[in-house]
Design a protein around this motif. Structure first.
Motif, PDB file in Angstrom:
ATOM      1  N   MET A 149      23.049 -30.926 -14.009  1.00  0.00           N
ATOM      2  CA  MET A 149      21.932 -30.458 -13.227  1.00  0.00           C
ATOM      3  C   MET A 149      22.396 -30.273 -11.778  1.00  0.00           C
ATOM      4  O   MET A 149      23.162 -31.071 -11.255  1.00  0.00           O
ATOM      5  N   LEU A 150      21.889 -29.210 -11.155  1.00  0.00           N
ATOM      6  CA  LEU A 150      22.181 -28.933  -9.746  1.00  0.00           C
ATOM      7  C   LEU A 150      20.853 -28.726  -9.022  1.00  0.00           C
ATOM      8  O   LEU A 150      20.025 -27.917  -9.455  1.00  0.00           O
ATOM      9  N   VAL A 151      20.643 -29.475  -7.938  1.00  0.00           N
ATOM     10  CA  VAL A 151      19.433 -29.338  -7.130  1.00  0.00           C
ATOM     11  C   VAL A 151      19.820 -28.661  -5.820  1.00  0.00           C
ATOM     12  O   VAL A 151      20.778 -29.066  -5.166  1.00  0.00           O
ATOM     13  N   VAL A 152      19.055 -27.634  -5.463  1.00  0.00           N
ATOM     14  CA  VAL A 152      19.284 -26.888  -4.224  1.00  0.00           C
ATOM     15  C   VAL A 152      18.025 -27.009  -3.371  1.00  0.00           C
ATOM     16  O   VAL A 152      16.922 -26.738  -3.838  1.00  0.00           O
ATOM     17  N   CYS A 153      18.206 -27.420  -2.120  1.00  0.00           N
ATOM     18  CA  CYS A 153      17.107 -27.507  -1.168  1.00  0.00           C
ATOM     19  C   CYS A 153      17.419 -26.594   0.014  1.00  0.00           C
ATOM     20  O   CYS A 153      18.525 -26.649   0.552  1.00  0.00           O
ATOM     21  N   VAL A 154      16.443 -25.771   0.376  1.00  0.00           N
ATOM     22  CA  VAL A 154      16.641 -24.830   1.475  1.00  0.00           C
ATOM     23  C   VAL A 154      15.437 -24.937   2.408  1.00  0.00           C
ATOM     24  O   VAL A 154      14.292 -24.955   1.947  1.00  0.00           O
ATOM     25  N   GLU A 155      15.695 -25.015   3.698  1.00  0.00           N
ATOM     26  CA  GLU A 155      14.632 -25.049   4.697  1.00  0.00           C
ATOM     27  C   GLU A 155      14.685 -23.766   5.521  1.00  0.00           C
ATOM     28  O   GLU A 155      15.762 -23.329   5.919  1.00  0.00           O
ATOM     29  N   PHE A 156      13.514 -23.206   5.756  1.00  0.00           N
ATOM     30  CA  PHE A 156      13.390 -21.991   6.570  1.00  0.00           C
ATOM     31  C   PHE A 156      12.437 -22.241   7.725  1.00  0.00           C
ATOM     32  O   PHE A 156      11.413 -22.909   7.563  1.00  0.00           O
ATOM     33  N   GLU A 157      12.767 -21.666   8.857  1.00  0.00           N
ATOM     34  CA  GLU A 157      11.805 -21.516   9.949  1.00  0.00           C
ATOM     35  C   GLU A 157      11.588 -20.016  10.084  1.00  0.00           C
ATOM     36  O   GLU A 157      12.538 -19.266  10.329  1.00  0.00           O
ATOM     37  N   ILE A 158      10.355 -19.600   9.909  1.00  0.00           N
ATOM     38  CA  ILE A 158      10.010 -18.182   9.859  1.00  0.00           C
ATOM     39  C   ILE A 158       9.354 -17.753  11.166  1.00  0.00           C
ATOM     40  O   ILE A 158       8.596 -18.521  11.777  1.00  0.00           O
ATOM     41  N   GLU A 159       9.643 -16.538  11.568  1.00  0.00           N
ATOM     42  CA  GLU A 159       8.947 -15.946  12.716  1.00  0.00           C
ATOM     43  C   GLU A 159       7.444 -16.063  12.410  1.00  0.00           C
ATOM     44  O   GLU A 159       6.981 -15.569  11.383  1.00  0.00           O
ATOM     45  N   PRO A 160       6.654 -16.752  13.265  1.00  0.00           N
ATOM     46  CA  PRO A 160       5.249 -17.010  12.943  1.00  0.00           C
ATOM     47  C   PRO A 160       4.432 -15.774  12.547  1.00  0.00           C
ATOM     48  O   PRO A 160       3.599 -15.853  11.646  1.00  0.00           O
ATOM     49  N   SER A 161       4.681 -14.656  13.168  1.00  0.00           N
ATOM     50  CA  SER A 161       3.913 -13.446  12.837  1.00  0.00           C
ATOM     51  C   SER A 161       4.274 -12.878  11.466  1.00  0.00           C
ATOM     52  O   SER A 161       3.572 -12.021  10.944  1.00  0.00           O
ATOM     53  N   GLN A 162       5.364 -13.368  10.857  1.00  0.00           N
ATOM     54  CA  GLN A 162       5.840 -12.855   9.575  1.00  0.00           C
ATOM     55  C   GLN A 162       5.629 -13.841   8.418  1.00  0.00           C
ATOM     56  O   GLN A 162       6.068 -13.583   7.290  1.00  0.00           O
ATOM     57  N   THR A 163       4.952 -14.942   8.677  1.00  0.00           N
ATOM     58  CA  THR A 163       4.825 -16.002   7.677  1.00  0.00           C
ATOM     59  C   THR A 163       4.175 -15.510   6.389  1.00  0.00           C
ATOM     60  O   THR A 163       4.661 -15.802   5.289  1.00  0.00           O
ATOM     61  N   ASP A 164       3.089 -14.773   6.479  1.00  0.00           N
ATOM     62  CA  ASP A 164       2.390 -14.313   5.270  1.00  0.00           C
ATOM     63  C   ASP A 164       3.276 -13.382   4.444  1.00  0.00           C
ATOM     64  O   ASP A 164       3.303 -13.484   3.210  1.00  0.00           O
ATOM     65  N   VAL A 165       3.977 -12.483   5.093  1.00  0.00           N
ATOM     66  CA  VAL A 165       4.865 -11.554   4.390  1.00  0.00           C
ATOM     67  C   VAL A 165       6.010 -12.322   3.739  1.00  0.00           C
ATOM     68  O   VAL A 165       6.366 -12.074   2.581  1.00  0.00           O
ATOM     69  N   PHE A 166       6.571 -13.283   4.480  1.00  0.00           N
ATOM     70  CA  PHE A 166       7.649 -14.107   3.929  1.00  0.00           C
ATOM     71  C   PHE A 166       7.169 -14.877   2.700  1.00  0.00           C
ATOM     72  O   PHE A 166       7.856 -14.926   1.682  1.00  0.00           O
ATOM     73  N   MET A 167       5.990 -15.481   2.801  1.00  0.00           N
ATOM     74  CA  MET A 167       5.480 -16.287   1.696  1.00  0.00           C
ATOM     75  C   MET A 167       5.267 -15.431   0.438  1.00  0.00           C
ATOM     76  O   MET A 167       5.573 -15.881  -0.671  1.00  0.00           O
ATOM     77  N   ALA A 168       4.799 -14.232   0.593  1.00  0.00           N
ATOM     78  CA  ALA A 168       4.636 -13.343  -0.570  1.00  0.00           C
ATOM     79  C   ALA A 168       6.005 -13.051  -1.197  1.00  0.00           C
ATOM     80  O   ALA A 168       6.152 -13.099  -2.428  1.00  0.00           O
ATOM     81  N   ALA A 169       6.996 -12.775  -0.372  1.00  0.00           N
ATOM     82  CA  ALA A 169       8.332 -12.453  -0.880  1.00  0.00           C
ATOM     83  C   ALA A 169       8.985 -13.658  -1.549  1.00  0.00           C
ATOM     84  O   ALA A 169       9.585 -13.534  -2.617  1.00  0.00           O
ATOM     85  N   VAL A 170       8.863 -14.834  -0.945  1.00  0.00           N
ATOM     86  CA  VAL A 170       9.515 -16.015  -1.513  1.00  0.00           C
ATOM     87  C   VAL A 170       8.824 -16.450  -2.802  1.00  0.00           C
ATOM     88  O   VAL A 170       9.468 -16.896  -3.745  1.00  0.00           O
ATOM     89  N   ARG A 171       7.520 -16.286  -2.878  1.00  0.00           N
ATOM     90  CA  ARG A 171       6.814 -16.633  -4.122  1.00  0.00           C
ATOM     91  C   ARG A 171       7.223 -15.692  -5.259  1.00  0.00           C
ATOM     92  O   ARG A 171       7.381 -16.125  -6.399  1.00  0.00           O
ATOM     93  N   THR A 172       7.388 -14.428  -4.954  1.00  0.00           N
ATOM     94  CA  THR A 172       7.850 -13.478  -5.968  1.00  0.00           C
ATOM     95  C   THR A 172       9.244 -13.852  -6.444  1.00  0.00           C
ATOM     96  O   THR A 172       9.516 -13.876  -7.652  1.00  0.00           O
ATOM     97  N   ASN A 173      10.132 -14.181  -5.513  1.00  0.00           N
ATOM     98  CA  ASN A 173      11.489 -14.589  -5.879  1.00  0.00           C
ATOM     99  C   ASN A 173      11.459 -15.850  -6.746  1.00  0.00           C
ATOM    100  O   ASN A 173      12.170 -15.937  -7.749  1.00  0.00           O
ATOM    101  N   ALA A 174      10.641 -16.807  -6.376  1.00  0.00           N
ATOM    102  CA  ALA A 174      10.548 -18.060  -7.134  1.00  0.00           C
ATOM    103  C   ALA A 174      10.038 -17.805  -8.551  1.00  0.00           C
ATOM    104  O   ALA A 174      10.595 -18.326  -9.524  1.00  0.00           O
TER     105      ALA A 174
END
Length: 87
Positions: A1-26
């Motif tokens: 098993m391999l566990v990967v943890c990634v932390e992001f700090e997103i440009e605040p004005s782009q948070t909603d767009v980022f969240m849509a993209a990351v949820r699709t990727n997930a």
């Protein structure tokens, strides 16, 4: 098993767009990749532009395959200008 943890700090004005993209990727990672056992997207309540990914893969090979998928490439391309910090 391999566990990967990634932390992001997103440009605040782009948070909603980022969240849509990351949820699709997930979702695509979890449902389309045999070696992906878990892919959680977590967002800070107080600081919604801080996002944490918790990913579980069968092994290093499965994770390397993940990084070669089209949905991973599309995600990286889509969010490139939104990410202020990634660790």
């Amino acid at each position: 098993m391999l566990v990967v943890c990634v932390e992001f700090e997103i440009e605040p004005s782009q948070t909603d767009v980022f969240m849509a993209a990351v949820r699709t990727n997930a979702e695509q990672s979890f449902h389309q990749e045999v070696g992906c056992q878990q892919f959680d997207v977590c967002q800070e309540r107080q600081f919604p532009n801080y996002v944490f990914l918790y990913e579980v893969y069968d092994d290093e090979v499965a994770f390397e395959k993940h990084k070669l998928t089209l949905h991973y490439a599309a995600f990286n391309q889509a969010v490139g200008g939104m990410v202020m910090k990634k660790s």
